[in-house]
Design a protein around this motif. Structure first.
Motif, PDB file in Angstrom:
ATOM      1  N   ALA A 277      -2.008 -11.922 -12.697  1.00 26.27           N
ATOM      2  CA  ALA A 277      -1.251 -10.797 -12.137  1.00 26.27           C
ATOM      3  C   ALA A 277      -0.169 -10.393 -13.135  1.00 26.27           C
ATOM      4  N   PHE A 278       0.363  -9.177 -12.975  1.00 27.40           N
ATOM      5  CA  PHE A 278       1.318  -8.671 -13.976  1.00 27.40           C
ATOM      6  C   PHE A 278       2.599  -9.484 -14.022  1.00 27.40           C
ATOM      7  N   LYS A 279       2.863 -10.237 -12.962  1.00 25.80           N
ATOM      8  CA  LYS A 279       4.082 -11.044 -12.925  1.00 25.80           C
ATOM      9  C   LYS A 279       4.158 -12.016 -14.114  1.00 25.80           C
ATOM     10  N   ASP A 280       3.005 -12.387 -14.677  1.00 23.84           N
ATOM     11  CA  ASP A 280       3.006 -13.307 -15.816  1.00 23.84           C
ATOM     12  C   ASP A 280       3.763 -12.744 -17.022  1.00 23.84           C
TER      13      ASP A 280
ATOM     14  N   GLY B  46       3.011 -13.193  -2.797  1.00 20.75           N
ATOM     15  CA  GLY B  46       1.737 -13.731  -3.262  1.00 20.75           C
ATOM     16  C   GLY B  46       1.660 -14.024  -4.745  1.00 20.75           C
ATOM     17  N   ASP B  47       2.006 -13.039  -5.564  1.00 22.64           N
ATOM     18  CA  ASP B  47       1.790 -13.210  -7.000  1.00 22.64           C
ATOM     19  C   ASP B  47       2.992 -13.792  -7.748  1.00 22.64           C
ATOM     20  N   THR B  48       4.192 -13.415  -7.336  1.00 16.31           N
ATOM     21  CA  THR B  48       5.387 -13.954  -8.004  1.00 16.31           C
ATOM     22  C   THR B  48       5.417 -15.468  -7.899  1.00 16.31           C
TER      23      THR B  48
ATOM     24  N   VAL C  79       2.571   3.549 -10.677  1.00 15.95           N
ATOM     25  CA  VAL C  79       2.799   2.128 -10.460  1.00 15.95           C
ATOM     26  C   VAL C  79       2.602   1.771  -8.989  1.00 15.95           C
ATOM     27  N   PRO C  80       1.704   0.803  -8.719  1.00 12.73           N
ATOM     28  CA  PRO C  80       1.578   0.315  -7.339  1.00 12.73           C
ATOM     29  C   PRO C  80       2.828  -0.508  -7.025  1.00 12.73           C
ATOM     30  N   THR C  81       3.561  -0.083  -6.022  1.00 15.03           N
ATOM     31  CA  THR C  81       4.937  -0.557  -5.888  1.00 15.03           C
ATOM     32  C   THR C  81       5.199  -1.321  -4.597  1.00 15.03           C
ATOM     33  N   GLY C  82       5.993  -2.390  -4.741  1.00 19.13           N
ATOM     34  CA  GLY C  82       6.433  -3.157  -3.582  1.00 19.13           C
ATOM     35  C   GLY C  82       7.942  -3.285  -3.615  1.00 19.13           C
ATOM     36  N   ASN C  83       8.409  -4.152  -4.470  1.00 23.38           N
ATOM     37  CA  ASN C  83       9.836  -4.422  -4.568  1.00 23.38           C
ATOM     38  C   ASN C  83      10.554  -3.479  -5.542  1.00 23.38           C
ATOM     39  N   PHE C  84       9.841  -2.553  -6.106  1.00 23.74           N
ATOM     40  CA  PHE C  84      10.376  -1.512  -6.989  1.00 23.74           C
ATOM     41  C   PHE C  84      10.786  -2.032  -8.368  1.00 23.74           C
ATOM     42  N   GLY C  85      10.336  -3.242  -8.731  1.00 19.81           N
ATOM     43  CA  GLY C  85      10.723  -3.792 -10.023  1.00 19.81           C
ATOM     44  C   GLY C  85       9.937  -3.163 -11.165  1.00 19.81           C
ATOM     45  N   ASN C  86       8.631  -3.092 -10.982  1.00 14.06           N
ATOM     46  CA  ASN C  86       7.761  -2.613 -12.037  1.00 14.06           C
ATOM     47  C   ASN C  86       8.026  -1.136 -12.357  1.00 14.06           C
ATOM     48  N   ILE C  87       8.157  -0.332 -11.341  1.00 15.89           N
ATOM     49  CA  ILE C  87       8.385   1.103 -11.575  1.00 15.89           C
ATOM     50  C   ILE C  87       9.796   1.343 -12.121  1.00 15.89           C
TER      51      ILE C  87
ATOM     52  N   PRO D 145      -1.643  -7.218  -0.483  1.00 22.97           N
ATOM     53  CA  PRO D 145      -0.518  -7.928   0.145  1.00 22.97           C
ATOM     54  C   PRO D 145       0.748  -7.973  -0.712  1.00 22.97           C
ATOM     55  N   SER D 146       0.592  -7.875  -2.035  1.00 23.99           N
ATOM     56  CA  SER D 146       1.783  -7.966  -2.880  1.00 23.99           C
ATOM     57  C   SER D 146       2.662  -6.724  -2.749  1.00 23.99           C
ATOM     58  N   MET D 147       2.189  -5.738  -1.998  1.00 22.41           N
ATOM     59  CA  MET D 147       2.990  -4.542  -1.753  1.00 22.41           C
ATOM     60  C   MET D 147       3.375  -4.415  -0.287  1.00 22.41           C
TER      61      MET D 147
ATOM     62  N   THR E  80      -7.264  -4.446  -5.541  1.00 22.83           N
ATOM     63  CA  THR E  80      -6.815  -3.590  -4.432  1.00 22.83           C
ATOM     64  C   THR E  80      -5.491  -2.873  -4.736  1.00 22.83           C
ATOM     65  N   HIS E  81      -4.582  -3.524  -5.464  1.00 24.57           N
ATOM     66  CA  HIS E  81      -3.289  -2.891  -5.765  1.00 24.57           C
ATOM     67  C   HIS E  81      -3.457  -1.748  -6.763  1.00 24.57           C
ATOM     68  N   THR E  82      -4.245  -2.017  -7.794  1.00 16.73           N
ATOM     69  CA  THR E  82      -4.528  -0.987  -8.791  1.00 16.73           C
ATOM     70  C   THR E  82      -5.249   0.189  -8.127  1.00 16.73           C
TER      71      THR E  82
ATOM     72  N   SER F 278      -2.116  -1.524 -13.984  1.00 15.23           N
ATOM     73  CA  SER F 278      -3.100  -2.334 -13.270  1.00 15.23           C
ATOM     74  C   SER F 278      -2.504  -3.727 -13.133  1.00 15.23           C
ATOM     75  N   THR F 279      -2.215  -4.115 -11.889  1.00  9.63           N
ATOM     76  CA  THR F 279      -1.304  -5.240 -11.696  1.00  9.63           C
ATOM     77  C   THR F 279      -1.962  -6.578 -11.381  1.00  9.63           C
ATOM     78  N   ALA F 280      -3.255  -6.581 -11.061  1.00  5.12           N
ATOM     79  CA  ALA F 280      -3.895  -7.877 -10.788  1.00  5.12           C
ATOM     80  C   ALA F 280      -5.377  -7.825 -11.118  1.00  5.12           C
ATOM     81  N   SER F 281      -5.940  -8.999 -11.363  1.00  5.31           N
ATOM     82  CA  SER F 281      -7.382  -9.107 -11.566  1.00  5.31           C
ATOM     83  C   SER F 281      -8.094  -8.913 -10.226  1.00  5.31           C
TER      84      SER F 281
HETATM   85  C1  LIG Z   1       4.243  -7.732  -7.271  1.00  9.05           C
HETATM   86  C2  LIG Z   1       3.054  -6.878  -7.291  1.00  9.05           C
HETATM   87  C3  LIG Z   1       3.158  -5.492  -7.099  1.00  9.05           C
HETATM   88  C4  LIG Z   1       4.466  -4.815  -6.789  1.00  9.05           C
HETATM   89  O1  LIG Z   1       5.351  -4.843  -7.868  1.00  9.05           O
HETATM   90  P1  LIG Z   1       6.903  -4.562  -7.658  1.00  9.05           P
HETATM   91  O2  LIG Z   1       7.537  -4.812  -8.962  1.00  9.05           O
HETATM   92  O3  LIG Z   1       7.354  -5.542  -6.604  1.00  9.05           O
HETATM   93  O4  LIG Z   1       7.047  -3.165  -7.174  1.00  9.05           O
HETATM   94  C5  LIG Z   1       1.999  -4.741  -7.224  1.00  9.05           C
HETATM   95  N1  LIG Z   1       0.808  -5.309  -7.467  1.00  9.05           N
HETATM   96  C6  LIG Z   1       0.665  -6.639  -7.644  1.00  9.05           C
HETATM   97  C7  LIG Z   1      -0.674  -7.203  -7.893  1.00  9.05           C
HETATM   98  C8  LIG Z   1       1.784  -7.463  -7.561  1.00  9.05           C
HETATM   99  O5  LIG Z   1       1.639  -8.785  -7.742  1.00  9.05           O
END
Ligand SMILES: *Cc1c(COP(=O)(O)O)cnc(C)c1O
Length: 496
Positions: A110-113, A144-146, A264-272, A319-321, A398-400, A424-427
């Protein structure tokens, strides 16, 4: 450059302090008080470098009290041998304009890496400067991913302990197995009965509780965060947007006269937010397109200026969003309010009291100038996976897919089909069941049979870290009530 708090500009610290501490004492988030600004020449220089050298070039601007040797040590440690082909952020071009920035070639897929391979180096280097030999305790709330990426980054790092909380019903089977089977002598994992927001709120509360802090100090320990409230998570994310721009430049010099959009697929708004900072530093990003799933609190916020978390929470296939309180929005508000700390503090107070706030007209205009927001449900997410696999033979997670769906919505609504970078944030293999159902009628029983079937049906390779999980032993199976999180922390640390 120094770091100031979004809720009190009077708080001013160095990079090492900001990273070691994670969050400011009054609850605000640390942000740089100035940003570097890159010229065309800078970008041409950066374009000639490999990923590690790009990271060093960019990060040294943000790590004001790190020596050149320290920056090199951190970046080399993070990005050597941990990503496929030594290329942490490759781009796949689909059609004419869709550049998929693949951020999932690291150890947890996942992109968190990208950030969490680096953060342990930044944090231990920082702690040496400012923590007087205290042990750093990392608390993580994860959708989930963090969690997995942080565990993998911090496992067996000397003088650290890491404790991860995840929502027991809110992560994919693969994400759960990844965390529950984590190896390392300093790692602890606990599921909670609640959702991600409960986990995040609980962690923030433990962090800012002065009694808890004292108790840790008595035991020669100190908290920090590996969530994206920590500046050390955001800085590495700025790097890949600059790097993507340089890659596009390298492909064709005038390619980007009109700039490019970012989705950017966004959850916590960090990536965007990292993409926004890249734009602020001179990367010619046109629109920042914020893609959400059914938990569309950000779509509504961008469209109306009203943030309202008082709504149903949905558990989705992305789920990561699944997040209703996007903690990094606070940093964006600080930008949009023209660095007005009082205004930000007031909005955040309203959010925690009433679950809602509305920004001024000036802020609304600035917000809509920069961002475009859209959302889609699970059905549309699956359709999008099928569509891209059918049209391009490209398999996404699914997030991508949420991002690609909103990308389509944006073009339809605006006609603006200029070059676009889609994060693209996860495999796809982290969400094999959902992804398989989008591209095939066949079904398998267990998670790993599903993974193998997905591979044979799509002729794509199973990432090695996923393969290795099949025979991994489960080490953690604690589930606690959300009110019991502090107890779980003390027990993991052996504090009475
Ligand atoms: C964490 C995560 C997101 C959301 O990223 P934010 O920086 O929290 O907005 C999107 N997709 C995947 C796969 C993630 O792990």
């Amino acid at each position: 450059m120094n770091y100031i708090s979004t809720r009190d500009k009077g708080v001013k610290v160095t990079a090492a302090q900001a990273i070691a501490q994670g969050i400011s004492v009054e609850g605000g988030l640390f942000v740089p008080d100035t940003f570097p600004s890159f010229t065309k020449d800078d970008f041409h220089t950066i374009a000639g470098l490999d990923y590690k050298a790009r990271a060093k070039y960019i990060l040294k601007h943000f790590l004001n009290d790190f020596s050149q040797e320290e920056v090199e040590y951190c970046v080399n440690g993070a990005y050597t041998g941990s990503f496929d082909n030594e290329q942490p952020a490759p781009i796949s071009l689909l059609g004419k304009n869709a550049n998929i920035l693949e951020l999932w070639h690291g150890p947890t897929c996942a992109f968190k890496d990208l950030a969490l391979q680096l953060l342990p180096y930044l944090l231990t280097t920082s702690a040496k400067k400012v923590n007087n030999g205290k042990k750093t305790v990392i608390l993580v709330a994860t959708s989930g991913d963090t969690g997995k990426a942080a565990l993998e980054g911090f496992k067996d790092v000397p003088d650290t302990e890491i404790l991860v909380f995840y929502p027991s019903e809110g992560v994919s089977p693969m994400q759960k197995l990844q965390m529950d089977s984590q190896k390392g002598g300093n790692v602890h994992v606990c599921a909670i009965k609640g959702n991600f927001d409960d986990a995040q709120t609980g962690v923030k509360k433990i962090f800012t509780d002065s009694q808890v802090k004292e108790k840790l100090a008595e035991n020669n320990m100190l908290f920090s965060s590996a969530n994206s409230i920590n500046w050390g998570r955001l800085a590495p994310q700025i790097v890949y947007y600059v790097s993507a721009y340089c890659d596009l430049l390298g492909r064709d010099g005038d390619y980007l006269e009109n700039g490019f959009n970012v989705v950017v697929p966004t959850g916590n708004f960090g990536n965007i937010l990292a993409a926004y900072y890249a734009k602020k530093m001179g990367v010619p990003i046109n629109k920042l397109i914020c893609a959400s799933n059914a938990n569309n609190v950000l779509t509504d916020f961008i469209n109306t200026g009203k943030y309202d978390r008082n709504r149903d929470f949905y558990t989705t296939i992305s789920p990561s969003m699944d997040i209703l309180i996007s903690s990094n929005l606070e940093r964006m508000l600080f930008e949009l309010c023209g660095n007005n700390d009082k205004e930000v503090a007031a909005l955040q107070a309203e959010l925690s009291e009433k679950g809602t706030f509305e920004v001024s007209d000036r802020v609304k205009t600035a917000l809509r100038e920069l961002f475009w927001g859209g959302c889609c449900d699970d059905e549309a997410t699956l359709e999008t996976i099928g569509k891209y696999f059918g049209e391009y033979g490209y398999l996404c997670d699914t997030h991508t897919a949420v991002a690609l769906n909103i990308y389509g919505q944006y073009i339809e609504a605006t006609g603006d089909d200029r070059h676009t970078v889609i994060a693209s944030t996860a495999s796809p293999y982290k969400f094999a069941g959902s992804v398989l159902s989008a591209v095939s009628d066949k079904k398998a029983e267990g998670e790993f049979d599903t993974v193998r079937l997905l591979s044979s049906e799509t002729k794509t390779e199973i990432p090695a870290p996923i393969k290795a999980l099949e025979n991994a032993a489960v080490r953690f199976n604690t589930v606690c009530e959300k009110q019991e999180m502090l107890g779980a922390v003390y027990s993991a640390l052996g504090i009475k």
